[in-house]
Design a protein around this motif. Structure first.
Motif, PDB file in Angstrom:
ATOM      1  N   ARG A 172      37.451  27.400  37.681  1.00 49.93           N
ATOM      2  CA  ARG A 172      38.533  26.427  37.900  1.00 49.93           C
ATOM      3  C   ARG A 172      39.882  27.136  38.030  1.00 49.93           C
ATOM      4  NH1 ARG A 172      40.049  21.217  39.467  1.00 49.93           N
ATOM      5  NH2 ARG A 172      41.996  20.695  38.400  1.00 49.93           N
ATOM      6  N   VAL A 173      40.137  28.102  37.163  1.00 48.46           N
ATOM      7  CA  VAL A 173      41.385  28.858  37.238  1.00 48.46           C
ATOM      8  C   VAL A 173      41.495  29.551  38.594  1.00 48.46           C
ATOM      9  CG1 VAL A 173      42.663  30.818  36.283  1.00 48.46           C
ATOM     10  CG2 VAL A 173      41.576  29.174  34.740  1.00 48.46           C
ATOM     11  N   ALA A 174      40.376  30.098  39.073  1.00 50.73           N
ATOM     12  CA  ALA A 174      40.384  30.819  40.350  1.00 50.73           C
ATOM     13  C   ALA A 174      40.716  29.907  41.522  1.00 50.73           C
ATOM     14  CB  ALA A 174      39.024  31.472  40.580  1.00 50.73           C
ATOM     15  N   ARG A 175      40.427  28.629  41.409  1.00 52.04           N
ATOM     16  CA  ARG A 175      40.675  27.682  42.512  1.00 52.04           C
ATOM     17  C   ARG A 175      42.122  27.185  42.549  1.00 52.04           C
ATOM     18  NH1 ARG A 175      36.007  29.200  44.772  1.00 52.04           N
ATOM     19  NH2 ARG A 175      34.140  28.326  43.777  1.00 52.04           N
ATOM     20  N   LEU A 176      42.834  27.305  41.441  1.00 49.48           N
ATOM     21  CA  LEU A 176      44.122  26.621  41.327  1.00 49.48           C
ATOM     22  C   LEU A 176      45.242  27.264  42.148  1.00 49.48           C
ATOM     23  CD1 LEU A 176      44.066  25.752  37.507  1.00 49.48           C
ATOM     24  CD2 LEU A 176      43.787  24.173  39.438  1.00 49.48           C
ATOM     25  N   HIS A 177      45.405  28.582  42.064  1.00 49.46           N
ATOM     26  CA  HIS A 177      46.498  29.258  42.766  1.00 49.46           C
ATOM     27  C   HIS A 177      45.976  30.547  43.403  1.00 49.46           C
ATOM     28  CE1 HIS A 177      49.247  26.509  40.677  1.00 49.46           C
ATOM     29  NE2 HIS A 177      48.581  26.820  39.568  1.00 49.46           N
ATOM     30  N   PRO A 178      45.068  30.461  44.351  1.00 50.56           N
ATOM     31  CA  PRO A 178      44.429  31.675  44.890  1.00 50.56           C
ATOM     32  C   PRO A 178      45.383  32.620  45.597  1.00 50.56           C
ATOM     33  CG  PRO A 178      43.867  29.745  46.206  1.00 50.56           C
ATOM     34  CD  PRO A 178      44.556  29.229  44.993  1.00 50.56           C
ATOM     35  N   ASP A 179      46.549  32.135  46.028  1.00 51.71           N
ATOM     36  CA  ASP A 179      47.501  33.015  46.708  1.00 51.71           C
ATOM     37  C   ASP A 179      48.327  33.851  45.728  1.00 51.71           C
ATOM     38  OD1 ASP A 179      48.630  30.572  45.852  1.00 51.71           O
ATOM     39  OD2 ASP A 179      50.356  30.846  47.180  1.00 51.71           O
ATOM     40  N   LEU A 180      48.408  33.396  44.476  1.00 45.41           N
ATOM     41  CA  LEU A 180      49.241  34.085  43.492  1.00 45.41           C
ATOM     42  C   LEU A 180      48.444  34.621  42.305  1.00 45.41           C
ATOM     43  CD1 LEU A 180      52.277  31.608  43.311  1.00 45.41           C
ATOM     44  CD2 LEU A 180      52.122  33.745  44.601  1.00 45.41           C
ATOM     45  N   LEU A 181      47.228  34.167  42.154  1.00 41.98           N
ATOM     46  CA  LEU A 181      46.471  34.496  40.962  1.00 41.98           C
ATOM     47  C   LEU A 181      45.031  34.843  41.331  1.00 41.98           C
ATOM     48  CD1 LEU A 181      46.827  32.490  37.679  1.00 41.98           C
ATOM     49  CD2 LEU A 181      44.599  33.327  38.385  1.00 41.98           C
ATOM     50  N   ALA A 182      44.569  36.015  40.914  1.00 42.05           N
ATOM     51  CA  ALA A 182      43.195  36.460  41.164  1.00 42.05           C
ATOM     52  C   ALA A 182      42.444  36.510  39.843  1.00 42.05           C
ATOM     53  CB  ALA A 182      43.194  37.834  41.822  1.00 42.05           C
ATOM     54  N   VAL A 183      41.224  36.016  39.842  1.00 41.03           N
ATOM     55  CA  VAL A 183      40.436  35.948  38.615  1.00 41.03           C
ATOM     56  C   VAL A 183      39.269  36.924  38.688  1.00 41.03           C
ATOM     57  CG1 VAL A 183      38.991  34.470  37.165  1.00 41.03           C
ATOM     58  CG2 VAL A 183      41.089  33.566  38.169  1.00 41.03           C
ATOM     59  N   ASP A 184      39.135  37.718  37.646  1.00 38.63           N
ATOM     60  CA  ASP A 184      38.044  38.671  37.506  1.00 38.63           C
ATOM     61  C   ASP A 184      37.120  38.162  36.402  1.00 38.63           C
ATOM     62  OD1 ASP A 184      36.383  40.879  37.375  1.00 38.63           O
ATOM     63  OD2 ASP A 184      37.808  42.089  36.220  1.00 38.63           O
ATOM     64  N   ILE A 185      35.981  37.580  36.781  1.00 38.56           N
ATOM     65  CA  ILE A 185      35.038  37.042  35.802  1.00 38.56           C
ATOM     66  C   ILE A 185      34.148  38.181  35.311  1.00 38.56           C
ATOM     67  CG2 ILE A 185      33.285  35.307  35.341  1.00 38.56           C
ATOM     68  CD1 ILE A 185      34.381  33.650  37.613  1.00 38.56           C
TER      69      ILE A 185
END
Length: 428
Positions: free
Chosen positions: A101-114
């Motif tokens: 969910r976090v990865a979907r919210l601001h993909p242009d400014l925020l990258a998620v490493d699971i």
């Protein structure tokens, strides 16, 4: 071709090749075949705030039908229902669901490493500006993979340069139960009467203390960094008096453990173990509570409104005030992302409201959240809070003079995210 696909994957949430739209993947393949690899492979990828999320729960499923439609197979917990299940209740767990969910919210400014537990390392943590640990810790590592792995994970928690939340001091406070129990007791918060054993268990001395308390039966357990009943025993005081070898054997088997908690059996009038109401705080706000029966694992539900709910909430808020005295980031106070405070409940006709309540346990994010019994979409609520908390922690790291990757771009990214969050009323 692989490098082109990887960059496209990053542009669509950092979730791997499956997140890339098929049409763009085909364009990438054609570009490589036609000698067009220079399209973007040599161009620096846009800087983003990188958030790691450590996952691996098998015991905290989200409500059915609320999962991400593109939930990656590698994060599903398979064989999780039925008599031969390896876990509890479903393949879609809350920790991975929040990360997606976090990865979907601001993909242009925020990258998620699971980060699955088996992939956790110092090198992996250094790549991220902050990492939120929802599952894997010293206790889990030691229990599942042995002491060497446990020591390795412990070193990760102790290293502030790796920027992992929860921070070590707060995490150690939660895992070393005497630390928070003594602090809360001094604050006037009721706890179970406890003998704190320090420096190793001496059977004869402990038995004298138990007899002085007048306890008929009691429970002994290791005080720090334990789970699943490791380092514990229980029994009748008279049996230990009649046969001192029982305690002597327990002390010998646990000679490497230095600190123990010794408590009397705390039972309901029907002779069964006390119940709990687990209270959850999200970003500092009391959010929901769940009843868990002391003996019936299936008797779990959202705590009903009424005097019991209010009493356990009030006590949990008092305990949370003590949490806020300890939780910190680079030495300065910070509000935890998720905190669970378990309040024990025993029916008592002599009490004004017909029951007694006491603090039983405090947990950080690395715990069970019970999302299926939450009255709102817990995944969305925690994901929103995780974005704002990540921004806060990274900004604090910069303010503390920590060296972070892409530091020159981070201030700009943080300000952009803040504007968006303010425009959403603080939600992501």
């Amino acid at each position: 071709r692989c490098r082109v696909l990887q960059r496209l994957a990053l542009a669509f949430g950092g979730l791997g090749p499956r997140a890339v739209p098929p049409a763009l993947a085909m364009v990438a393949k054609l570009a490589v075949r036609r000698g067009g690899a220079r399209l973007s492979t040599r161009r620096k990828a846009p800087a983003r705030l990188r958030v790691g999320v450590i996952v691996g729960k098998v015991f905290d499923p989200i409500p059915q039908g609320t999962q991400d439609r593109n939930f990656p197979r590698r994060f599903k917990v398979l064989n999780n229902t039925g008599p031969r299940a390896s876990g509890w209740g479903g393949m879609f767990q809350i920790d991975a669901a929040v990360a997606l969910r976090v990865a979907r919210l601001h993909p242009d400014l925020l990258a998620v490493d699971i980060i699955p537990a088996k992939e956790l390392s110092a090198a992996r943590l250094r790549r991220n500006h902050v990492t939120l640990n929802f599952f894997y810790d010293v206790v889990m590592a030691t229990y599942a993979e042995g002491r060497a792995r446990g020591k390795s994970v412990h070193s990760l928690f102790r290293n502030p340069r790796l920027r992992m939340w929860p921070s070590y001091n707060y995490y150690d406070w939660v895992c070393t139960k005497p630390r928070y129990m003594k602090q809360c007791k001094e604050a006037g918060i009721p706890i179970i009467d406890t003998i704190f054993v320090e420096g190793g268990l001496q059977p004869a001395r402990l038995l004298r203390q138990i007899r002085a308390k007048g306890w008929d039966r009691c429970f002994i357990k290791a005080a720090s960094y334990v789970c699943f009943g490791n380092g514990a025993c229980h029994g009748r005081t008279q049996d230990w008096i009649d046969d001192p070898s029982i305690l002597q054997k327990f002390a010998s088997e646990n000679r490497e453990v230095k600190d123990f908690l010794v408590q009397p059996y705390t039972l309901k009038p029907n002779g069964k173990v006390f119940d709990e109401v687990r209270n959850f705080f999200i970003n500092g706000q009391w959010s929901y509570s769940v009843y868990t029966d002391g003996t019936d694992d299936d008797a779990v539900y959202e705590q009903k409104p009424g005097p019991l709910k209010e009493a356990t909430r009030h006590l949990s808020e008092r305990a949370f005030a003590e949490v806020l005295k300890v939780a910190d980031w680079h030495g300065k106070s910070v509000v935890p992302l998720v905190c669970r405070i378990d309040v024990g409940v025993v029916p008592d006709r002599t009490a004004p409201k017909g029951f007694r309540v006491f603090l039983n346990e405090i947990e950080c994010e690395i715990s069970t959240w019970l999302p299926r019994y939450c009255p709102f979409n817990l995944c969305h609520a925690v994901a929103d809070a995780a974005v704002s908390k990540s921004v806060e922690l990274v900004e604090r790291s910069l303010d503390a003079g920590r060296r972070l990757p892409d530091a020159a771009d981070l201030r700009r990214i943080i300000q952009l995210l803040k504007v968006r969050l303010d425009g959403c009323g603080g939600d992501a």
